[in-house]
Design a protein around this motif. Structure first.
Motif, PDB file in Angstrom:
ATOM      1  N   ARG A  38       0.840  -1.190   0.000  1.00 32.67           N
ATOM      2  CA  ARG A  38       0.000   0.000   0.000  1.00 32.67           C
ATOM      3  C   ARG A  38       0.875   1.239   0.000  1.00 32.67           C
ATOM      4  O   ARG A  38       2.004   1.220   0.474  1.00 32.67           O
ATOM      5  N   VAL A  48       2.306  -4.848   3.080  1.00 28.08           N
ATOM      6  CA  VAL A  48       1.221  -5.093   4.030  1.00 28.08           C
ATOM      7  C   VAL A  48       1.243  -6.550   4.483  1.00 28.08           C
ATOM      8  O   VAL A  48       1.256  -6.855   5.678  1.00 28.08           O
ATOM      9  N   SER A  62       1.899  -3.147  11.710  1.00 29.85           N
ATOM     10  CA  SER A  62       0.742  -2.261  11.840  1.00 29.85           C
ATOM     11  C   SER A  62      -0.588  -2.937  11.521  1.00 29.85           C
ATOM     12  O   SER A  62      -1.647  -2.399  11.874  1.00 29.85           O
ATOM     13  N   VAL A  63      -0.558  -4.098  10.873  1.00 33.41           N
ATOM     14  CA  VAL A  63      -1.815  -4.757  10.493  1.00 33.41           C
ATOM     15  C   VAL A  63      -1.991  -6.126  11.153  1.00 33.41           C
ATOM     16  O   VAL A  63      -3.037  -6.753  10.985  1.00 33.41           O
ATOM     17  N   PHE A  67      -5.592  -7.839   9.750  1.00 29.18           N
ATOM     18  CA  PHE A  67      -5.651  -8.243   8.347  1.00 29.18           C
ATOM     19  C   PHE A  67      -5.263  -9.711   8.229  1.00 29.18           C
ATOM     20  O   PHE A  67      -4.408 -10.211   8.970  1.00 29.18           O
ATOM     21  N   MET A  82      -9.540  -7.348   5.528  1.00 30.37           N
ATOM     22  CA  MET A  82      -9.147  -6.242   6.391  1.00 30.37           C
ATOM     23  C   MET A  82     -10.265  -5.940   7.369  1.00 30.37           C
ATOM     24  O   MET A  82     -11.365  -5.566   6.959  1.00 30.37           O
ATOM     25  N   LEU A  85     -10.706  -1.593  10.519  1.00 25.14           N
ATOM     26  CA  LEU A  85      -9.958  -0.617   9.726  1.00 25.14           C
ATOM     27  C   LEU A  85      -9.854   0.724  10.441  1.00 25.14           C
ATOM     28  O   LEU A  85     -10.771   1.146  11.163  1.00 25.14           O
ATOM     29  N   ASP A  89      -5.138   3.374   7.644  1.00 29.02           N
ATOM     30  CA  ASP A  89      -5.074   2.319   6.627  1.00 29.02           C
ATOM     31  C   ASP A  89      -5.428   2.856   5.240  1.00 29.02           C
ATOM     32  O   ASP A  89      -5.307   2.128   4.248  1.00 29.02           O
ATOM     33  N   TYR A  93      -3.976   0.235  -2.473  1.00 25.87           N
ATOM     34  CA  TYR A  93      -3.472  -1.109  -2.225  1.00 25.87           C
ATOM     35  C   TYR A  93      -3.197  -1.797  -3.564  1.00 25.87           C
ATOM     36  O   TYR A  93      -4.068  -1.848  -4.439  1.00 25.87           O
TER      37      TYR A  93
END
Length: 120
Positions: A38, A48, A62-63, A67, A82, A85, A89, A93
């Motif tokens: 992303r 990601v 961070s995800v 995710f 995802m 959210l 974010d 993507y």
């Protein structure tokens, strides 16, 4: 010729969910890793999540926990579910795949990108 086509982006409220899909088509012999990247405005593109042909996964810190990346090898498709959210974010993507073509050449391929906007 190989193409990657993403779908599933859009506008969602904070705390909501989206599912991205990316389908690879063309003269494909084998797909190795597939992943999602992303890029937010003014920022560098970042990884990601990535998934190998065997199903091993890796996520950006961070995800993690929000995710989930998965793939359907029979359909040459990778997904990114995802959840929870956040506004941070928000980004374009893009799907990436390392593909060996039918003439046994390996290269990295990119989709055109899909916009994800998280806003109330």
């Amino acid at each position: 010729q190989v193409r990657l086509v993403e779908s599933g982006g859009g506008l969602v409220q904070p705390g909501g969910s989206l599912r991205l899909s990316c389908v690879a088509s063309g003269s494909i012999f084998r797909i190795n890793s597939m992943g999602w990247y992303r890029q937010a405005p003014g920022k560098q593109r970042e990884l990601v999540a990535v998934i190998t042909s065997g199903g091993s996964t890796n996520y950006a810190d961070s995800v993690k926990g929000r995710f989930t990346i998965s793939r359907d090898n029979a359909k040459n498709t990778v997904y990114l579910q995802m959840n929870s959210l956040k506004p941070e974010d928000t980004a374009v993507y893009s799907c990436n795949a390392q593909i060996i073509t039918s003439n046994l050449l390996m290269d990295n391929y990119w989709g055109q990108g899909t916009q994800v906007t998280v806003s109330s």
